[in-house]
Design an enzyme around this catalytic site. Structure first.
Site, mmCIF file in Angstrom:
data_model
loop_
_atom_site.group_PDB
_atom_site.id
_atom_site.type_symbol
_atom_site.label_atom_id
_atom_site.label_comp_id
_atom_site.label_asym_id
_atom_site.label_seq_id
_atom_site.Cartn_x
_atom_site.Cartn_y
_atom_site.Cartn_z
ATOM 1 N N TYR A 145 22.167 -1.334 -15.446
ATOM 2 C CA TYR A 145 23.186 -2.508 -15.508
ATOM 3 C C TYR A 145 24.031 -2.361 -16.537
ATOM 4 O O TYR A 145 25.036 -3.224 -16.158
ATOM 5 C CB TYR A 145 22.229 -3.779 -15.565
ATOM 6 N N LYS A 170 9.888 5.704 -12.703
ATOM 7 C CA LYS A 170 10.438 6.597 -11.628
ATOM 8 C C LYS A 170 10.552 7.959 -12.410
ATOM 9 O O LYS A 170 11.521 8.770 -12.120
ATOM 10 C CB LYS A 170 11.652 6.298 -10.916
ATOM 11 N N ASP A 176 11.848 -9.695 -6.889
ATOM 12 C CA ASP A 176 12.147 -10.632 -5.610
ATOM 13 C C ASP A 176 11.350 -10.121 -4.460
ATOM 14 O O ASP A 176 10.936 -11.299 -3.897
ATOM 15 C CB ASP A 176 13.983 -10.005 -5.106
ATOM 16 N N ASP A 188 8.170 3.168 -6.423
ATOM 17 C CA ASP A 188 8.053 3.164 -4.908
ATOM 18 C C ASP A 188 6.402 2.953 -4.660
ATOM 19 O O ASP A 188 6.539 2.146 -3.702
ATOM 20 C CB ASP A 188 8.544 4.556 -4.064
ATOM 21 N N ASP A 216 14.447 -6.139 -11.409
ATOM 22 C CA ASP A 216 15.063 -6.993 -10.526
ATOM 23 C C ASP A 216 14.576 -6.947 -8.870
ATOM 24 O O ASP A 216 14.288 -7.907 -8.579
ATOM 25 C CB ASP A 216 16.687 -6.663 -10.436
HETATM 26 C C1 IPM Z 1 18.515 -11.896 -11.137
HETATM 27 C C2 IPM Z 1 19.797 -11.687 -10.463
HETATM 28 C C3 IPM Z 1 20.912 -11.137 -11.457
HETATM 29 C C4 IPM Z 1 20.355 -9.573 -11.535
HETATM 30 C C5 IPM Z 1 22.202 -10.930 -10.659
HETATM 31 C C6 IPM Z 1 22.706 -12.303 -10.309
HETATM 32 C C7 IPM Z 1 23.345 -10.813 -11.592
HETATM 33 O O1 IPM Z 1 19.660 -10.918 -9.115
HETATM 34 O O2 IPM Z 1 18.407 -12.462 -12.202
HETATM 35 O O3 IPM Z 1 17.586 -11.240 -10.880
HETATM 36 O O4 IPM Z 1 20.786 -8.790 -11.131
HETATM 37 O O5 IPM Z 1 19.917 -9.642 -12.894
HETATM 38 MG MG MG Z 2 17.598 -10.436 -8.759
#
Ligand code: IPM
Ligand code: MG
Length: 357
Positions: free
Chosen positions: A141, A190, A251, A223, A247
């Site tokens: 990032y 990884k 999710d 993975d 990240d």
């Molecule tokens: C998160 C979001 C952010 C990230 C974005 C909005 C920059 O997806 O906080 O998980 O990728 O860190």
């Molecule tokens: Mg995110």
């Protein structure tokens, strides 16, 4: 206690859900005799529209002077043009970096009342309780990036860099968190492909061996982890990983409890204010309709009380209130599974009522 709390409502549903969390915090203050002072500042798309900068200096200064920060969400289709000079997300990345918020805590916790809202079968998710620690101010990032060349030979790059001290501090924090829970830590990398992952694995193993020999420790490739999260999520306790893997995996993990709308997160540094936000985004499709689920942001405000203000009892009161709302059958659209639902403001009021007793 007196505390100065900065609100960063941001874009999309951000302002609606932050307002409900603020109401809940005010109810907590009234009940326990605290004085919380709130001030609202701009971040993200709204800040780009107003002053051309997704993170104005004024916002950074207010955050630095605060005890804690509560953020809604940033981003939306309006600012998605890939050739735009700046993006709302850049504001979020910058505030994390400016405040040194290297540790992102994302608890994945199930609510019994919502077990059937999960896309996975009950017998797979039952017993799941994972705390993710995502490294937040390093890795790909924040690696050097750029483009080279033109036409067919144009290329783009972004490098992934981790240093020993960056790995040490996040692994230490994760191991300490494990000691306060089920005493198990999984590090995800990884290392079969990436050099920074090999450094990560080496440093993590040393920290665990030298400083936390009591914590049960293992490593999993990212993975494979994506697969285990769907297959046997209840096997994990604390999971520590780098910025991008964290990240993506969080999710994925957020689907275990059924809705992204229920999950809070905390971003912490070694000192200074922490930043608290829902895991979900700005949901531009439902912005302004008053139907967004405010519970993730309300639960983020509980984390704020716990981690930044040391108010554990008050944090529990909010969490118990949220549980009671769910037990009483109240649902916003995202968790109603086609049954009757209530809006953002009535959901906030239901929590406020239970906090105020
Ligand atoms: C998160 C979001 C952010 C990230 C974005 C909005 C920059 O997806 O906080 O998980 O990728 O860190
Ligand atoms: Mg995110």
């Amino acid at each position: 206690m007196k505390a100065n709390i900065v609100l960063l409502p941001g874009d999309g549903i951000g302002p609606e859900i932050v307002l409900q969390a603020q109401r809940v915090l005010e109810a907590v203050a009234a009940r326990f005799g605290h004085e919380f002072e709130f001030s609202s500042h701009m971040i993200g798309g709204v800040a780009i529209d107003t002053c051309g900068d997704p993170l104005p200096q004024e916002t950074i200064a207010a955050c630095r002077n605060s005890d804690a920060i509560l953020l809604g969400a940033v981003g939306g289709p309006k600012w998605d043009d890939p050739s735009a000079k700046t993006r709302p997300e850049a504001g979020l990345l910058k505030i994390r970096k400016e405040l040194g918020l290297f540790a992102n805590l994302r608890p994945i916790r199930l609510f019994d009342e919502l077990l059937d809202a999960s896309p996975l079968r009950r017998e797979i998710i039952e017993g799941t309780d994972i705390l993710f620690l995502r490294e937040l101010t390093g890795g790909i990032y924040f690696g050097e990036s750029g483009t080279d060349g033109n036409g067919q030979s144009e290329s783009a790059y972004q490098s992934m860099v981790y240093s020993v001290s960056e790995v040490e501090r996040i692994v230490r924090l994760a191991a300490k968190a494990a000691q306060g829970r089920d005493n198990r830590l999984t590090s995800v990398d990884k290392a079969n492909v990436l050099e920074p992952s090999r450094l990560w694995r080496r440093v993590a193993a040393r920290v665990m061996e030298e400083e936390f020999p009591d914590v049960k420790y293992d490593v999993v490739l990212v993975d494979a982890m994506a697969m285990h999260l769907i297959n046997r999520p209840s096997d994990f306790d604390v999971v520590v990983t780098g910025n991008m893997f964290g990240d993506i995996l969080t999710d994925e993990a957020s689907m275990l409890p059924g809705s992204l709308g229920m999950l809070p997160s905390a971003s912490l540094g070694s000192d200074g204010p922490g930043l608290y936000e829902p895991i979900h985004g700005s949901a531009p499709d439902i912005a302004g309709e008053g139907v967004a689920n405010p519970l993730a942001t309300i639960l983020a405000s509980a984390m704020l009380l716990r981690h930044s203000l040391g108010l554990e009892d008050e944090a529990k009161v909010i969490e118990v209130a949220v549980q009671s709302v769910l037990a009483d059958g109240l649902r916003t659209h995202d968790i109603a599974r086609g049954n009757a639902s209530i809006g953002t403001e009535p959901m906030g009021s239901a929590v406020v009522e239970r906090v105020s007793v």
